[in-house]
Design a protein around this motif. Structure first.
Motif, PDB file in Angstrom:
ATOM      1  N   ILE A  41       0.828  -1.219   0.000  1.00  0.00           N
ATOM      2  CA  ILE A  41       0.000   0.000   0.000  1.00  0.00           C
ATOM      3  C   ILE A  41       0.862   1.268   0.000  1.00  0.00           C
ATOM      4  N   PRO A  42       1.924   1.366   0.824  1.00  0.00           N
ATOM      5  CA  PRO A  42       2.775   2.554   0.730  1.00  0.00           C
ATOM      6  C   PRO A  42       3.381   2.765  -0.658  1.00  0.00           C
ATOM      7  N   VAL A  43       3.790   1.685  -1.333  1.00  0.00           N
ATOM      8  CA  VAL A  43       4.347   1.816  -2.689  1.00  0.00           C
ATOM      9  C   VAL A  43       3.282   2.329  -3.647  1.00  0.00           C
ATOM     10  N   LEU A  44       2.057   1.837  -3.510  1.00  0.00           N
ATOM     11  CA  LEU A  44       0.963   2.308  -4.368  1.00  0.00           C
ATOM     12  C   LEU A  44       0.660   3.787  -4.099  1.00  0.00           C
ATOM     13  N   ILE A  45       0.734   4.203  -2.834  1.00  0.00           N
ATOM     14  CA  ILE A  45       0.534   5.621  -2.493  1.00  0.00           C
ATOM     15  C   ILE A  45       1.575   6.481  -3.207  1.00  0.00           C
ATOM     16  N   LEU A  46       2.836   6.041  -3.165  1.00  0.00           N
ATOM     17  CA  LEU A  46       3.900   6.794  -3.826  1.00  0.00           C
ATOM     18  C   LEU A  46       3.691   6.843  -5.339  1.00  0.00           C
ATOM     19  N   SER A  47       3.193   5.746  -5.896  1.00  0.00           N
ATOM     20  CA  SER A  47       3.050   5.663  -7.349  1.00  0.00           C
ATOM     21  C   SER A  47       1.899   6.512  -7.873  1.00  0.00           C
TER      22      SER A  47
ATOM     23  N   PHE B 261       5.359  11.325   2.983  1.00  0.00           N
ATOM     24  CA  PHE B 261       5.009  11.350   4.405  1.00  0.00           C
ATOM     25  C   PHE B 261       3.778  10.482   4.689  1.00  0.00           C
ATOM     26  N   LEU B 262       2.794  10.522   3.773  1.00  0.00           N
ATOM     27  CA  LEU B 262       1.606   9.682   3.951  1.00  0.00           C
ATOM     28  C   LEU B 262       1.970   8.204   3.875  1.00  0.00           C
ATOM     29  N   ALA B 263       2.832   7.855   2.903  1.00  0.00           N
ATOM     30  CA  ALA B 263       3.252   6.461   2.759  1.00  0.00           C
ATOM     31  C   ALA B 263       4.065   6.005   3.973  1.00  0.00           C
ATOM     32  N   LEU B 264       4.900   6.902   4.515  1.00  0.00           N
ATOM     33  CA  LEU B 264       5.685   6.568   5.700  1.00  0.00           C
ATOM     34  C   LEU B 264       4.808   6.321   6.922  1.00  0.00           C
ATOM     35  N   ALA B 265       3.676   7.019   6.971  1.00  0.00           N
ATOM     36  CA  ALA B 265       2.810   6.926   8.148  1.00  0.00           C
ATOM     37  C   ALA B 265       2.277   5.514   8.369  1.00  0.00           C
ATOM     38  N   MET B 266       2.089   4.753   7.279  1.00  0.00           N
ATOM     39  CA  MET B 266       1.506   3.414   7.422  1.00  0.00           C
ATOM     40  C   MET B 266       2.452   2.435   8.121  1.00  0.00           C
ATOM     41  N   PRO B 267       3.660   2.199   7.589  1.00  0.00           N
ATOM     42  CA  PRO B 267       4.550   1.273   8.309  1.00  0.00           C
ATOM     43  C   PRO B 267       5.000   1.811   9.670  1.00  0.00           C
TER      44      PRO B 267
ATOM     45  N   LEU C  64       9.367   0.990   5.882  1.00  0.00           N
ATOM     46  CA  LEU C  64       9.985   2.303   6.065  1.00  0.00           C
ATOM     47  C   LEU C  64      11.174   2.492   5.126  1.00  0.00           C
ATOM     48  N   ILE C  65      12.005   1.457   5.020  1.00  0.00           N
ATOM     49  CA  ILE C  65      13.167   1.541   4.129  1.00  0.00           C
ATOM     50  C   ILE C  65      12.717   1.692   2.678  1.00  0.00           C
ATOM     51  N   SER C  66      11.703   0.905   2.296  1.00  0.00           N
ATOM     52  CA  SER C  66      11.204   0.955   0.914  1.00  0.00           C
ATOM     53  C   SER C  66      10.639   2.329   0.578  1.00  0.00           C
ATOM     54  N   VAL C  67       9.845   2.898   1.500  1.00  0.00           N
ATOM     55  CA  VAL C  67       9.249   4.218   1.257  1.00  0.00           C
ATOM     56  C   VAL C  67      10.324   5.298   1.204  1.00  0.00           C
ATOM     57  N   LEU C  68      11.276   5.240   2.127  1.00  0.00           N
ATOM     58  CA  LEU C  68      12.353   6.238   2.144  1.00  0.00           C
ATOM     59  C   LEU C  68      13.175   6.175   0.862  1.00  0.00           C
ATOM     60  N   LEU C  69      13.424   4.961   0.387  1.00  0.00           N
ATOM     61  CA  LEU C  69      14.160   4.811  -0.869  1.00  0.00           C
ATOM     62  C   LEU C  69      13.357   5.358  -2.042  1.00  0.00           C
ATOM     63  N   SER C  70      12.070   4.947  -2.114  1.00  0.00           N
ATOM     64  CA  SER C  70      11.229   5.368  -3.244  1.00  0.00           C
ATOM     65  C   SER C  70      10.943   6.860  -3.196  1.00  0.00           C
ATOM     66  N   GLY C  71      10.471   7.335  -2.046  1.00  0.00           N
ATOM     67  CA  GLY C  71      10.121   8.746  -1.922  1.00  0.00           C
ATOM     68  C   GLY C  71      11.343   9.639  -2.000  1.00  0.00           C
ATOM     69  N   GLY C  72      12.417   9.235  -1.315  1.00  0.00           N
ATOM     70  CA  GLY C  72      13.630  10.033  -1.345  1.00  0.00           C
ATOM     71  C   GLY C  72      14.227  10.118  -2.739  1.00  0.00           C
ATOM     72  N   LEU C  73      14.179   9.009  -3.479  1.00  0.00           N
ATOM     73  CA  LEU C  73      14.690   9.012  -4.853  1.00  0.00           C
ATOM     74  C   LEU C  73      13.852   9.916  -5.742  1.00  0.00           C
ATOM     75  N   THR C  74      12.540   9.867  -5.555  1.00  0.00           N
ATOM     76  CA  THR C  74      11.646  10.710  -6.356  1.00  0.00           C
ATOM     77  C   THR C  74      11.924  12.185  -6.102  1.00  0.00           C
ATOM     78  N   VAL C  75      12.039  12.562  -4.823  1.00  0.00           N
ATOM     79  CA  VAL C  75      12.319  13.963  -4.486  1.00  0.00           C
ATOM     80  C   VAL C  75      13.672  14.389  -5.053  1.00  0.00           C
ATOM     81  N   TYR C  76      14.655  13.478  -5.004  1.00  0.00           N
ATOM     82  CA  TYR C  76      15.989  13.801  -5.538  1.00  0.00           C
ATOM     83  C   TYR C  76      15.960  13.960  -7.061  1.00  0.00           C
ATOM     84  N   LEU C  77      15.238  13.095  -7.755  1.00  0.00           N
ATOM     85  CA  LEU C  77      15.271  13.084  -9.218  1.00  0.00           C
ATOM     86  C   LEU C  77      14.446  14.204  -9.851  1.00  0.00           C
ATOM     87  N   TRP C  78      13.381  14.623  -9.180  1.00  0.00           N
ATOM     88  CA  TRP C  78      12.493  15.625  -9.768  1.00  0.00           C
ATOM     89  C   TRP C  78      13.106  17.025  -9.681  1.00  0.00           C
TER      90      TRP C  78
END
Length: 258
Positions: free
Chosen positions: A21-27, A55-61, A83-97
């Motif tokens: 669910i957190p990955v789907l939120i990020l996507s 932040f919303l995705a992080l809130a779940m785990p 938490l690790i998966s969301v931080l990697l996905s969300g952090g990468l997205t923020v870095y790349l955009w």
């Protein structure tokens, strides 16, 4: 004893809440409303931008992990993984955009490596945990939500089959870990396939980047999820056959009634 059985969570529910669910939120929620309007597209109510989505995705785990710790006084492996998966996905997205609507170069490669990293780490963790007090095979597959482990281990002791039992669990662990290594390679390949021809400097690069992530996530559940389920079924059948040979129990005696 019955109460403790009832209180135990199902591993699939753990994975769903803490990882999927957190990955789907990020996507699907990470689109930037301002960028949507700039591109002449409709900003939906669920388009909340990458930071808010992270932040919303992080809130779940995080919330689930805290609840689990308060309830059991133990850490939750899946919450840490989420938490690790969301931080990697969300952090990468923020870095790349980039604010101008472009994306940093090699976005596809970075995203593919990120996608491959989680199953790779899981596969290594499953293998290395075999010799510890808490093998991960007992979290994912060979656990007392599915198997009547006390009865099995009592029979193993009766027939003096501990060494064969250990070899059987090691073989199941190796097979199960292999499915995650395969998933890691397929995740990397799937990301590279969808990112082929991606132009990081196009005016709508952010929009296309987000669309590609959603496609990778959606197709990954099918292209990667189905083979992993087949691999899991094969591992389960091989484990059951080995336990049946060792203990003399039939399948319905090895597994708890559903």
């Amino acid at each position: 004893m019955a109460e403790s059985k009832t209180d135990k969570e199902h591993p699939l529910a753990n994975i769903l809440i803490n990882v999927i669910i957190p990955v789907l939120i990020l996507s699907y929620l990470s689109k930037d409303p301002a960028l949507q309007e700039k591109l002449g597209k409709v900003a939906r109510p669920w388009h909340i931008g990458p930071l808010k989505a992270m932040f919303l995705a992080l809130a779940m785990p995080l919330g689930y992990g805290i609840w689990h710790y308060v309830k059991t006084r133990k850490g939750n492996f899946f919450s840490a993984l989420g938490l690790i998966s969301v931080l990697l996905s969300g952090g990468l997205t923020v870095y790349l955009w980039n604010k101008d609507g472009t994306v940093k170069p090699n976005a596809g490669l970075f995203f593919g490596i990120k996608e491959a990293l989680i199953p790779l780490v899981l596969g290594v963790a499953i293998l290395t945990s075999h010799r510890t007090a808490s093998p991960l095979i007992r979290v994912f597959l060979y656990n007392d939500n599915i198997f009547d482990i006390p009865k099995i281990e009592n029979r193993v002791a009766e027939v003096s089959g501990q060494s064969e039992y250990d070899r059987l669990l090691l073989g199941a662990t190796q097979l199960f870990a292999t499915s995650f290594f395969l998933s890691s390679l397929m995740n990397l390949g799937l990301a590279q396939w969808f990112f082929r021809g991606f132009n990081a400097t196009a005016v709508d690069a952010l929009e296309k980047y987000n669309s590609i992530i959603a496609s990778v996530t959606g197709w990954g559940l099918l292209v990667i999820g189905v083979p992993m389920v087949v691999f899991l079924f094969f591992t389960l059948r091989k484990l059951l056959k080995g336990l049946e040979t060792l203990t003399g129990f039939k399948d319905d005696e090895l597994m708890l009634p559903r």
